[in-house]
Design a protein around this motif. Structure first.
Motif, PDB file in Angstrom:
ATOM      1  N   ALA E 114     -22.703  13.929 -20.637  1.00  0.00           N
ATOM      2  CA  ALA E 114     -22.384  15.349 -20.508  1.00  0.00           C
ATOM      3  C   ALA E 114     -23.522  16.106 -19.814  1.00  0.00           C
ATOM      4  CB  ALA E 114     -22.101  15.952 -21.886  1.00  0.00           C
ATOM      5  N   ASN E 118     -22.652  17.978 -16.474  1.00  0.00           N
ATOM      6  CA  ASN E 118     -22.865  19.436 -16.516  1.00  0.00           C
ATOM      7  C   ASN E 118     -23.700  19.859 -15.310  1.00  0.00           C
ATOM      8  OD1 ASN E 118     -23.278  20.212 -20.116  1.00  0.00           O
ATOM      9  ND2 ASN E 118     -21.540  19.418 -19.009  1.00  0.00           N
ATOM     10  N   THR E 122     -22.553  22.163 -12.132  1.00  0.00           N
ATOM     11  CA  THR E 122     -23.278  23.417 -11.872  1.00  0.00           C
ATOM     12  C   THR E 122     -23.893  23.403 -10.476  1.00  0.00           C
ATOM     13  OG1 THR E 122     -23.738  23.721 -14.218  1.00  0.00           O
ATOM     14  CG2 THR E 122     -25.147  24.914 -12.670  1.00  0.00           C
TER      15      THR E 122
ATOM     16  N   TYR F  74     -18.779  16.461 -26.199  1.00  0.00           N
ATOM     17  CA  TYR F  74     -18.895  16.867 -24.784  1.00  0.00           C
ATOM     18  C   TYR F  74     -18.780  18.386 -24.659  1.00  0.00           C
ATOM     19  CZ  TYR F  74     -18.928  14.656 -20.101  1.00  0.00           C
ATOM     20  OH  TYR F  74     -19.284  14.156 -18.877  1.00  0.00           O
ATOM     21  N   SER F  78     -21.695  20.911 -23.269  1.00  0.00           N
ATOM     22  CA  SER F  78     -21.341  21.758 -22.127  1.00  0.00           C
ATOM     23  C   SER F  78     -21.493  23.237 -22.463  1.00  0.00           C
ATOM     24  CB  SER F  78     -19.890  21.472 -21.699  1.00  0.00           C
ATOM     25  OG  SER F  78     -19.720  20.106 -21.398  1.00  0.00           O
ATOM     26  N   ASN F  81     -25.220  24.101 -22.446  1.00  0.00           N
ATOM     27  CA  ASN F  81     -25.687  24.141 -21.055  1.00  0.00           C
ATOM     28  C   ASN F  81     -25.035  25.262 -20.254  1.00  0.00           C
ATOM     29  OD1 ASN F  81     -27.642  22.119 -20.842  1.00  0.00           O
ATOM     30  ND2 ASN F  81     -26.103  20.502 -20.675  1.00  0.00           N
ATOM     31  N   CYS F  83     -22.043  25.397 -18.948  1.00  0.00           N
ATOM     32  CA  CYS F  83     -21.258  24.890 -17.807  1.00  0.00           C
ATOM     33  C   CYS F  83     -19.793  25.276 -17.987  1.00  0.00           C
ATOM     34  CB  CYS F  83     -21.395  23.367 -17.711  1.00  0.00           C
ATOM     35  SG  CYS F  83     -20.432  22.697 -16.322  1.00  0.00           S
ATOM     36  N   CYS F  86     -17.157  22.612 -17.092  1.00  0.00           N
ATOM     37  CA  CYS F  86     -17.104  21.506 -18.057  1.00  0.00           C
ATOM     38  C   CYS F  86     -16.449  21.952 -19.363  1.00  0.00           C
ATOM     39  CB  CYS F  86     -18.514  21.002 -18.331  1.00  0.00           C
ATOM     40  SG  CYS F  86     -19.492  20.781 -16.817  1.00  0.00           S
ATOM     41  N   HIS F  90     -13.183  19.886 -20.471  1.00  0.00           N
ATOM     42  CA  HIS F  90     -13.217  19.077 -21.684  1.00  0.00           C
ATOM     43  C   HIS F  90     -12.469  19.736 -22.849  1.00  0.00           C
ATOM     44  CE1 HIS F  90     -15.447  15.669 -20.184  1.00  0.00           C
ATOM     45  NE2 HIS F  90     -16.054  16.539 -19.399  1.00  0.00           N
TER      46      HIS F  90
END
Lengths: 134, 134, 134, 134, 134, 134
Positions: E114, E118, E122, F74, F78, F81, F83, F86, F90
């Motif tokens: 991940a 990610n 990005t 996941y 994500s 982060n 994202c 993502c 997900h």
């Protein structure tokens, strides 16, 4: 510290997959030294094999970015992620590949500049210019 | 989107400090284009002056890292910070400075590798090897 | 965008827990406006209740930090986390509580300074001074 | 720990630029104590000068945010970035500027609340309300 | 390390709110052990009460996710945030709830995967597919 | 948005490596749909092959964590982060694998709880308990 045990050379010798990776690390690096990252990852032989195989492709295969540039990028990512272990290991690797004090200083300058302008762009929620779109 | 207004050229012309920075950006870059980052930052003239002055030192002064390498590091930091605007603007800047598709691919490879191993080192809380200490 | 549906007032009226939270938001804020954060969280009534209850304690109860200072801290955290929605909503909230352009500029200055020195301290892996320990 | 050497006062005295910054830090802070951040940054005299000069502008010049509020924002950013050194040094600075236990507790409350709602907004990918746009 | 004092059992006994939380932790966990997180948070009794109350709801109430799955998610979040303390405490908690070496290895695999994708998403600033929208 | 072009099926057909990966994605997923992540990554055929091969191992091979648990982890990574792509992809994948509204709500609860306590532990710089060390 540590959430897993660090494997000794004796333990590594008792697991064929770990032993093979450790042997390959020594050959590829031309050194007997195996750093703790691999000794920790040895608890998961499949992850150890996968990570080392990928590192060889990404960091060691000849390409369009030279090895030192790759280490500088690695330090930058590790710094933003706050990974102390990684900052230590890749700063050492960069020095071993010839990073000068001047280059280190400029790397720190670019990282700091990017950190600051990243925050400004995020705080201002700036729309992307059409000119930047592919 | 946006938490502040983007200044037009007409507005910029009405503020001596903003006008001076915009003029200097145009001279230094040899282009009439002023991207939205500076048009947003114009709401804070002191920050605009300070940020542009620092960018000239960090990114434009001749040094030991070439301009393209600096852009690659900038993209890496911006990616980890999840700054969409910055990823767009510095990917465009890197291309303008000659980044090839191959270099872009290797940059992505190193960033991805570092992201993964950063997480592994953090999840395993690996102690730093004595050999890495200065 | 969105991984869940945004609840309309009609839908909210059909669920007693959601209806109660929406009504309380309107009373506490003295406004009929319910922003999308709560309309999204309505898909999870327990999380909606818990989050709103905590927000009232943390952000609205009288204490030693004034409401505007709390919003500035909220913007800072949201910026580092790269949460565009949160930067938008709390910048609007800060302005509604009296944030001036000058304060916004200084907030951006402190965030940027901290981002940069955070990265420097991490990249240099600086040991904590004994004087800073409690 | 450390990827660079920490400069002693003796070493600092041997470099005119470092000596000047160290002297100015002592004057501005009214204390002989130079913390490790500056001793580490001394390895890069240009970055040392630039960072200290900016810190004086951003953190010390009179403005619309009081010095303690700036420290609280600094702690918030440093916490999200996971910079242990910075959390230690700016928590000490905030206490020296009068931060009470009550204020510390409320700061932690706001940071925690923001962390949680940032994640919720990101996980739900909530569209920004039109009312929040400038 | 530490920006606050860790409360001993004697100190905890002298504050009714802290004493009550510590007693409840011991009952709920069926163990006399109180880890440092709670001993540090004791400096802010209101935050201590609020955090413990929420932890009981989120982590201990029966629901649709089993306790071990919750710990794996907790480790994932803590890893990305780079919280060493949290990685240690929740890895221990996961093991106490039955996490096997195989599960730990797969957890690390998913986190690493991940992290990498990610960053790729990005860096490429990929537009969300219409099929993913609710 | 986008820093690279998204490959159409026609373009993919013209590159043997990209065509092979797209074909394998369709077989493995039992669907003709290729999401934008792979269409963007197609610009870098080596990265495309490497990432897809790893995803098959990490996410699709039978193991000790079930496919839905892996998707929840996941989503957690994500989210932290930030994202957006993502989180969207997900969350859709988790729903396709049976994630209920209740599980989604509990996932959000654990992520939010971890975000908050991560920040508390970092802000307090809590020393790791000896009991947590391996």
């Amino acid at each position: 510290m540590g959430t897993v045990r660090l494997w000794t050379d004796e333990e590594a010798a008792s697991d064929a997959r770990v032993a093979a990776v450790f042997a390959d690390i020594r050959v590829m690096r031309g050194s007997d030294f195996i750093n703790n990252f691999w000794r920790a990852l040895a608890n998961q032989p499949a992850a150890l094999e996968r990570t080392w195989a990928k590192l060889k492709v990404v960091m060691m295969e000849p390409g369009e970015l030279d090895p030192l540039t790759k280490e500088l990028i690695y330090i930058a990512v590790s710094t933003v992620n706050g990974c102390g272990y990684c900052v230590h290991s890749h700063s050492a690797a960069a020095r071993a590949k010839g990073m000068t004090e001047g280059q280190h200083g400029e790397l720190l300058g670019v990282i700091g500049m990017a950190m600051e302008t990243n925050a400004l762009a995020t705080a201002l929620q700036i729309a992307v210019d059409g000119a930047f779109l592919v």
